[in-house]
Design a protein around this motif. Structure first.
Motif, PDB file in Angstrom:
ATOM      1  N   LEU A  19       6.593   7.510   2.423  1.00 24.09           N
ATOM      2  CA  LEU A  19       6.075   6.464   1.976  1.00 24.09           C
ATOM      3  C   LEU A  19       6.984   5.358   1.385  1.00 24.09           C
ATOM      4  O   LEU A  19       6.769   4.145   1.770  1.00 24.09           O
ATOM      5  N   THR A  20       7.854   5.851   0.423  1.00 23.39           N
ATOM      6  CA  THR A  20       8.679   4.713   0.131  1.00 23.39           C
ATOM      7  C   THR A  20       9.700   4.260   1.328  1.00 23.39           C
ATOM      8  O   THR A  20       9.797   3.005   1.373  1.00 23.39           O
ATOM      9  N   VAL A  21      10.277   4.835   2.365  1.00 25.58           N
ATOM     10  CA  VAL A  21      10.835   4.471   3.539  1.00 25.58           C
ATOM     11  C   VAL A  21       9.850   3.660   4.414  1.00 25.58           C
ATOM     12  O   VAL A  21      10.258   2.512   4.683  1.00 25.58           O
ATOM     13  N   THR A  22       8.737   3.683   4.401  1.00 22.97           N
ATOM     14  CA  THR A  22       7.658   2.983   5.101  1.00 22.97           C
ATOM     15  C   THR A  22       7.552   1.660   4.360  1.00 22.97           C
ATOM     16  O   THR A  22       7.342   0.743   4.982  1.00 22.97           O
ATOM     17  N   THR A  24      12.478   7.348  -9.471  1.00 23.29           N
ATOM     18  CA  THR A  24      13.178   7.733  -8.147  1.00 23.29           C
ATOM     19  C   THR A  24      12.710   6.663  -7.051  1.00 23.29           C
ATOM     20  O   THR A  24      13.395   6.116  -6.277  1.00 23.29           O
ATOM     21  N   ASN A  25      11.343   6.170  -7.316  1.00 25.56           N
ATOM     22  CA  ASN A  25      10.655   5.292  -6.353  1.00 25.56           C
ATOM     23  C   ASN A  25      11.502   4.066  -6.534  1.00 25.56           C
ATOM     24  O   ASN A  25      12.202   3.362  -5.525  1.00 25.56           O
ATOM     25  N   THR A  26      11.839   3.415  -7.715  1.00 25.67           N
ATOM     26  CA  THR A  26      12.647   2.288  -7.895  1.00 25.67           C
ATOM     27  C   THR A  26      14.339   2.288  -7.147  1.00 25.67           C
ATOM     28  O   THR A  26      14.457   1.511  -6.947  1.00 25.67           O
ATOM     29  N   LEU A  27      14.730   3.732  -7.754  1.00 25.26           N
ATOM     30  CA  LEU A  27      16.074   3.686  -7.064  1.00 25.26           C
ATOM     31  C   LEU A  27      15.903   3.454  -5.590  1.00 25.26           C
ATOM     32  O   LEU A  27      16.906   2.786  -5.174  1.00 25.26           O
ATOM     33  N   PHE A  28      15.201   4.374  -4.918  1.00 20.09           N
ATOM     34  CA  PHE A  28      14.843   4.118  -3.483  1.00 20.09           C
ATOM     35  C   PHE A  28      14.697   2.695  -2.889  1.00 20.09           C
ATOM     36  O   PHE A  28      15.374   2.505  -1.872  1.00 20.09           O
ATOM     37  N   GLY A  52       0.678  -1.315   0.039  1.00 20.02           N
ATOM     38  CA  GLY A  52      -0.046   0.017  -0.093  1.00 20.02           C
ATOM     39  C   GLY A  52       0.840   1.214  -0.098  1.00 20.02           C
ATOM     40  O   GLY A  52       0.489   2.020  -0.607  1.00 20.02           O
ATOM     41  N   ALA A  53       1.918   1.408   0.888  1.00 18.16           N
ATOM     42  CA  ALA A  53       2.810   2.507   0.984  1.00 18.16           C
ATOM     43  C   ALA A  53       3.501   2.714  -0.500  1.00 18.16           C
ATOM     44  O   ALA A  53       3.628   3.722  -0.907  1.00 18.16           O
ATOM     45  N   SER A  54       3.927   1.602  -1.060  1.00 18.85           N
ATOM     46  CA  SER A  54       4.584   1.536  -2.410  1.00 18.85           C
ATOM     47  C   SER A  54       3.857   2.291  -3.338  1.00 18.85           C
ATOM     48  O   SER A  54       4.146   3.107  -3.896  1.00 18.85           O
ATOM     49  N   ASN A  55       2.620   1.688  -3.314  1.00 18.45           N
ATOM     50  CA  ASN A  55       1.809   2.050  -4.485  1.00 18.45           C
ATOM     51  C   ASN A  55       1.535   3.482  -4.379  1.00 18.45           C
ATOM     52  O   ASN A  55       1.450   4.471  -5.058  1.00 18.45           O
ATOM     53  N   ALA A  56       1.117   4.069  -2.983  1.00  9.72           N
ATOM     54  CA  ALA A  56       0.690   5.409  -2.701  1.00  9.72           C
ATOM     55  C   ALA A  56       2.024   6.385  -3.057  1.00  9.72           C
ATOM     56  O   ALA A  56       1.748   7.480  -3.519  1.00  9.72           O
ATOM     57  N   ALA A  57       3.087   5.873  -2.779  1.00 11.10           N
ATOM     58  CA  ALA A  57       4.510   6.692  -2.942  1.00 11.10           C
ATOM     59  C   ALA A  57       4.280   7.396  -4.414  1.00 11.10           C
ATOM     60  O   ALA A  57       4.799   8.071  -4.721  1.00 11.10           O
ATOM     61  N   LEU A  58       3.794   6.476  -5.271  1.00 15.79           N
ATOM     62  CA  LEU A  58       4.048   6.754  -6.953  1.00 15.79           C
ATOM     63  C   LEU A  58       3.380   8.049  -7.173  1.00 15.79           C
ATOM     64  O   LEU A  58       3.371   8.513  -8.284  1.00 15.79           O
ATOM     65  N   VAL A  59       2.219   8.442  -6.327  1.00 16.24           N
ATOM     66  CA  VAL A  59       1.666   9.414  -6.405  1.00 16.24           C
ATOM     67  C   VAL A  59       2.379  10.726  -6.099  1.00 16.24           C
ATOM     68  O   VAL A  59       2.248  11.732  -6.780  1.00 16.24           O
TER      69      VAL A  59
END
Length: 192
Positions: free
Chosen positions: A87-90, A27-31, A14-21
């Protein structure tokens, strides 16, 4: 243990998908590539596994590179917010906790079950509990009706794509859990 695995996995996705917003996909993939560090620390927390100085230095180098990239991306990308980073860190923390709990459940001994039975039990209960929680949440928020309408009006191609995505997820989680079971969550994360 299965319930904790399921909730952790659910929160991670859920956090991963929400981070994409809030973050661009790159950036999300790199993190998320820094997951090894989080799983390593999770292994220390959940299993009491020792973390060496070399591992800490490697993690610091990884984070330094990510920080530099993150600062550069923040200046150039319209979709880069603190909320997205949080969100990505979560998601990474949840994934670390989930992976280490999966290791704990998959490597249990003395229960009279084979390794395959333990792996299959873990997958079954983790996904059943996750599905029931998702069902309850989407019912409560009204999103379940939207999903049903979508499925009723979806083309055959869309339904086949959904089925293929589900199959690919199942086909991917089995070997991953075998690696976790045979070695540990950190090793499985490094390989994948």
């Amino acid at each position: 243990l299965h319930f904790s695995c399921a909730l952790s996995m659910l929160g991670t996705h859920g956090a991963s998908n929400a981070a994409l917003v809030h973050l661009n996909y790159t950036t999300n993939t790199l993190f998320k590539s820094s997951k090894v560090f989080f799983v390593m620390v999770g292994g220390w927390f959940v299993h009491g596994r020792r973390v060496t100085a070399v591992q800490w230095v490697a993690a610091a180098c990884l984070f330094s590179g990510l920080a530099v990239f993150g600062l550069a991306d923040r200046m150039s990308s319209p979709r880069f917010t603190v909320v997205g980073v949080c969100l990505t860190v979560t998601s990474l923390l949840g994934g670390s906790y989930s992976g280490n709990l999966q290791q704990k459940a998959a490597q249990l001994t003395g229960d009279g079950k084979s390794k395959r039975q333990r792996k299959d039990d873990l997958l079954f209960w983790q996904y059943l509990i996750g599905a029931l929680v998702c069902l309850a949440v989407t019912f409560t928020t009204g999103e379940l009706d939207q999903g049903i309408v979508f499925l009723r009006t979806a083309s055959t191609t869309q339904l086949l794509n959904i089925a293929g995505f589900m199959w690919a997820g199942f086909a991917g989680i089995n070997p991953l859990l075998l690696l976790v079971q045979e070695y540990d969550a950190t090793s499985a994360t490094v390989v994948t």
